[in-house]
Design a protein around this motif. Structure first.
Motif, short mmCIF file in Angstrom:
data_model
loop_
_atom_site.label_atom_id
_atom_site.label_comp_id
_atom_site.label_asym_id
_atom_site.label_seq_id
_atom_site.Cartn_x
_atom_site.Cartn_y
_atom_site.Cartn_z
N VAL A 142 0.84 -1.20 0.00
CA VAL A 142 0.00 0.00 0.00
C VAL A 142 0.87 1.25 0.00
O VAL A 142 1.86 1.34 0.74
CB VAL A 142 -0.94 -0.01 1.23
N GLY A 143 0.50 2.19 -0.84
CA GLY A 143 1.18 3.47 -0.87
C GLY A 143 2.42 3.51 -1.74
O GLY A 143 3.09 4.54 -1.81
N VAL A 144 2.74 2.43 -2.40
CA VAL A 144 3.93 2.40 -3.26
C VAL A 144 3.48 2.74 -4.69
O VAL A 144 2.66 2.02 -5.27
CB VAL A 144 4.63 1.03 -3.24
N PRO A 145 4.01 3.82 -5.23
CA PRO A 145 3.62 4.17 -6.61
C PRO A 145 4.18 3.15 -7.61
O PRO A 145 5.17 2.48 -7.35
CB PRO A 145 4.24 5.55 -6.82
N ALA A 146 3.53 3.09 -8.76
CA ALA A 146 3.92 2.12 -9.80
C ALA A 146 5.35 2.35 -10.27
O ALA A 146 6.00 1.41 -10.74
CB ALA A 146 2.96 2.21 -10.98
N THR A 147 5.86 3.57 -10.15
CA THR A 147 7.22 3.85 -10.62
C THR A 147 8.29 3.28 -9.70
O THR A 147 9.43 3.08 -10.13
CB THR A 147 7.44 5.36 -10.75
N LYS A 148 7.94 2.99 -8.46
CA LYS A 148 8.92 2.42 -7.53
C LYS A 148 9.26 1.00 -7.94
O LYS A 148 8.40 0.21 -8.28
CB LYS A 148 8.38 2.40 -6.09
#
Length: 110
Positions: free
Chosen positions: A45-51
């Motif tokens: 949760v809270g991890v953007p797709a770019t990470k």
């Protein structure tokens, strides 16, 4: 056939398929790792797709490198068969299916 050629042939008949199997095992392990990394990124949760994108790209490059290695070893296998025919006069119609060496199936290693 000289004893030296017979010993060399026996060693290659064991080692070449064993190397092919280990490369396949590495490809399977890399695929499992890729699945775990992408799943972790998606499910956290809270991890953007770019990470993690750079890590995923590196894993993909590593997988492609293993695919290239696999192809190279298969070509070597074919070349060795041709050398065996030319040098020792072998009439090889098919290679050993699997090396019965000390390789452990990936599922049993976990």
């Amino acid at each position: 056939m000289p004893k030296e050629i017979a010993l060399t042939t026996a060693r290659l008949a064991r080692d070449v398929p064993a190397a092919e199997i280990r490369i396949d095992d590495a490809l399977i392990a890399m695929s499992s790792l890729m699945t775990s990394v992408v799943t972790a990124r998606r499910d956290t949760v809270g991890v953007p797709a770019t990470k993690g994108h750079a890590a995923i790209r590196r894993l993909m490059q590593a997988q492609m490198a293993l695919v290239d290695v696999s192809g190279a070893v298969m070509r070597v296998h074919g070349e060795l068969v041709a050398i065996g025919r030319e040098t020792a006069g072998y009439d090889l119609h098919e290679c050993p299916k699997i090396a019965q060496g000390d390789s452990i199936p990936l599922a049993s290693a976990a």
